[in-house]
Design an enzyme around this catalytic site. Sequence first.
Site, PDB file in Angstrom:
ATOM      1  N   ASP A 108      -9.497  41.587   7.536  1.00 23.73           N
ATOM      2  CA  ASP A 108      -8.866  40.861   6.449  1.00 23.73           C
ATOM      3  C   ASP A 108      -7.379  41.177   6.520  1.00 23.73           C
ATOM      4  O   ASP A 108      -6.934  41.886   7.415  1.00 23.73           O
ATOM      5  CB  ASP A 108      -9.470  41.231   5.082  1.00 23.73           C
ATOM      6  N   HIS A 147     -14.987  34.801   7.132  1.00 19.62           N
ATOM      7  CA  HIS A 147     -16.057  35.783   7.172  1.00 19.62           C
ATOM      8  C   HIS A 147     -17.382  35.113   6.818  1.00 19.62           C
ATOM      9  O   HIS A 147     -17.420  34.010   6.295  1.00 19.62           O
ATOM     10  CB  HIS A 147     -15.810  36.899   6.144  1.00 19.62           C
ATOM     11  N   ASP A 197     -10.668  46.657   9.314  1.00 18.34           N
ATOM     12  CA  ASP A 197     -11.343  45.506   8.706  1.00 18.34           C
ATOM     13  C   ASP A 197     -10.643  44.196   9.063  1.00 18.34           C
ATOM     14  O   ASP A 197      -9.413  44.156   9.220  1.00 18.34           O
ATOM     15  CB  ASP A 197     -11.378  45.651   7.180  1.00 18.34           C
ATOM     16  N   TYR A 236     -19.771  42.689   5.819  1.00 21.65           N
ATOM     17  CA  TYR A 236     -18.531  43.063   5.126  1.00 21.65           C
ATOM     18  C   TYR A 236     -18.505  42.503   3.711  1.00 21.65           C
ATOM     19  O   TYR A 236     -18.838  41.337   3.477  1.00 21.65           O
ATOM     20  CB  TYR A 236     -17.326  42.546   5.907  1.00 21.65           C
ATOM     21  N   ARG A 292     -15.964  42.247   1.435  1.00 25.12           N
ATOM     22  CA  ARG A 292     -14.794  41.562   0.876  1.00 25.12           C
ATOM     23  C   ARG A 292     -14.661  40.219   1.584  1.00 25.12           C
ATOM     24  O   ARG A 292     -14.103  40.133   2.675  1.00 25.12           O
ATOM     25  CB  ARG A 292     -13.524  42.407   1.050  1.00 25.12           C
ATOM     26  N   GLU A 295      -5.456  43.061   4.788  1.00 22.74           N
ATOM     27  CA  GLU A 295      -5.139  44.482   4.671  1.00 22.74           C
ATOM     28  C   GLU A 295      -5.488  45.213   5.958  1.00 22.74           C
ATOM     29  O   GLU A 295      -4.731  46.044   6.446  1.00 22.74           O
ATOM     30  CB  GLU A 295      -5.902  45.069   3.490  1.00 22.74           C
ATOM     31  N   GLU A 303     -11.094  52.434   9.762  1.00 24.00           N
ATOM     32  CA  GLU A 303     -10.389  52.842   8.534  1.00 24.00           C
ATOM     33  C   GLU A 303     -10.982  54.076   7.887  1.00 24.00           C
ATOM     34  O   GLU A 303     -10.264  54.924   7.365  1.00 24.00           O
ATOM     35  CB  GLU A 303     -10.382  51.690   7.520  1.00 24.00           C
TER      36      GLU A 303
END
Length: 945
Positions: A106, A381, A104, A334, A336, A108, A18
Amino acid sequence: MSPTSETAQGGRRLVIVESPAKAKTIKGYLGPGYVVEASVGHIRDLPSGAAEVPEKYTGEVRRLGVDVEHDFQPIYVVNADKKAQVRKLKEQLATVDELFLATDEDREGEAIAWHLLEVLKPKVPVHRMVFHEITKDAIQEAVRNPRELNKRMVDAQETRRILDRLYGYEVSPVLWKKVMRGLSAGRVQSVATRLVVERERERIAFRSAEYWDLTGTFSTGRAGDPSDPSSLVARLNTVDGARVAQGRDFGADGQLKSANVLHLDEEKARALAASLTDTSFGVRSVESKPYRRSPYAPFRTTTLQQEASRKLGFGAKATMQVAQKLYENGFITYMRTDSTVLSDTAVSAARAQVTQLYGADYLPEKPRVYAGKVKNAQEAHEAIRPSGDRFRTPAETGLTGDQFRLYELIWKRTVASQMKDATGNSVTVKIGGRAADGRDVEFSASGKTITFHGFMKAYVEGADDPNAELDDRERRLPQVAEGDALSAEEITVDGHATKPPARYTEASLVKELEEREIGRPSTYASIIGTILDRGYVFKKGTALVPSFLSFAVVNLLEKHFGRLVDYSFTAKMEDDLDRIARGEAQAVPWLKRFYFGEGAGAATGAAADAGNGDGDHLGGLKELVTDLGAIDAREISSFPVGDGIMLRVGRYGPYVERGEKDTEGHQRADVPEDLPPDELTVAHAEELLAKPSGDFELGADPVSGNQIVAKDGRYGPYVTEILPEDTPKTGKNAVKPRTASLFKSMALDTVTLEDALKLMSLPRVVGADAEGVEITAQNGRYGPYLKKGTDSRSLTDEEQLFTITLEEALAIYAQPKQRGRAAAKPPLKELGTDPVSEQPVVVKDGRFGPYVTDGETNATLRTGDSVEDITPERGYELLAEKRAKAPAKKTAKKAPAKKTAAKKAAPAKKTAAKKTAAKKTTTAAKTTAAKKTTAAAKKTAAKSE
């Protein structure tokens, strides 16, 4: 989708992540044979305006970017500022044998990976590569063990995106029409704003109550030492068996909530103290209990934000910015995550450091396991922890500034989570006696001793209340037994007043949202950033204060869109979205019911549970925003202050008003936008109304005969002339009234006609230089100055505008113009190192007032900010917002300049041609930078919707 043995032995592979920073780090771990590129966030999204929608779409689709009539099909477009990056990725893809999508892990990130597939249309094998930390081992392991793209996660993200688009694009225009242009509504941001407003309402309604009690200092008569003090301090607990009232016994109205407590006023408290002068006291009971405190779970996103706020003074956004840097550079996992789980590798690393740094006595026999506390946790996670299979101590990282401080916080919390409990004893001592008037009194003292600190050797959690006692605080009491005699060294009388509920801070608002199960923990930072940016909330120190504007917005939403800002409905809606993500519910029927209302889709979850109160018809969002005639704009923006005074929120800001406009006795006065609403009392409103305001007639101009008046405008006080009614105001014969701002030394209620005529005589022609260029003296927005052509020079005194001679003006122009650092002022405050630019940030005084700068980006302080109170994280937030906004504006301004330059370039003039080329190069560079910044801003905006 697993790598083939043939490609594993050779060939080229494209890895797409990203962010450019992450790409740079990962490239170093993969080596030759790998091309690592960044998508720079989302490459595709819903259109930001009708102009971006393909021509084949018409009607509501062009406005919403979603085809609500055909199963809510989203219309995706490649962002204008990402087209060059997409071309680059396609070119790279054409030269490789495999594609690894390493965004990532997740929702998103999974959606970004899917959009990349949809746009790039690769003809080579594709692998979904996931990792939770950026270390060499983790990256190489991720390459060896890819997985399939998780379409369920993509569907979940898409449903949220569509829902938030419908909510924002349907409700925001209502705010534009009924409150003010430029406002916005959002599924979570509106509820977060309502929480802050409701807390302020509680403060406004609060009535303080006074109560008194007694504190006694009692001596054992023994010589004391640190392990056995000779005295203890105890508070009066009961009188004749009735408990003495404390702050918790009073309601917000200032009245006692129960009649079964004794309310002491000052007179009664002093009389009781006097009657205890010669009283003999003794220990009535000693209750001792074992004390045990277990370590806190490792950090997840929200607990990290809360602790960074309490201990480091970071805002939620600043915390995530610094954590992002640490993650991308391989220092932490990570950031988040909803999880408190540590991998076996992490547990081993933490336990090893416990033994190494604190000794085997601090290591529990078995590793600690922490259960998840977040309902519908998004993914499995790990918790946020130092990366690697051996944790680097803070000193070993080489980090500095805010990155060091945040890493140290994460490291300490992680290590402490694998340490033994803290143990000790808690003791309560009851002390009794009888007053001279026969009343029985009992005092109480509590203490705590920690015999083994355990995890507290490494870490102690902070508290939202600055007056709260932290876990490692000891209170030692003397060793006493029931029946021991004590003497009163002193009996003091203490007065108290109840306090209104504390305003939310960023940390406590994050905690409240999470406890109510509203929104996703990973988006809280951007939500808080949004309500600050929109002017719904401003900061006073660390407290979040709602603006008067937010009162009008919340009032409208509560009265006409109550279901959309209902806390339980919003939480249930979150449940439904998670059910869709797990495959337990379908997105399209749910969206139909939410948007069109009952009968449009299957009744599930929140949509089925949240009716209109009577259990009959359940209207959809579309129906709610259709009937705008029922919304009285003036009524929803008006709030009674008292004594006939109303607070109104107008399009140009808040104001107080008494009486109706154009009636006798009507009064009106502007309210400072940074005034906390709970401070607008009747007395304060009276003061504002008593200040000079409106138009002050100064007299007639002896030359023109026109009336001259002084007014208070949006940009400060000024004087102007009133032209006759038949004066043409438009067209080529239009006449504009003479107008001039007051000098800083002048006041609206004391300016005279003579002053006004002098001001309106400006600009004054001072004379001309040797080449005939005219020099004028003018009063500008930033003070008095001279102007000669395009060359301006500041004057030190406003009166010089009327007195400066041509000779004096020429002498000023004969001096070199002061520029740059030569004229720079020393900084007003130093804030630290910016986590993005890694440059020192200072507060300076400029033309627009104080501003923060890192030497490259400047950001003016906003309403509610002050030089004295601004914190480092607030400075970083202002700079980050300016970076995201300013370049896009510059690009828009530069666009037409290119065409003009091209038309004027003359082939015969090589110097001019070179300058034009240089300008084009500079413009292109600025455009590229603006695109990158806008991309980052759009990614943030998308996640915050």
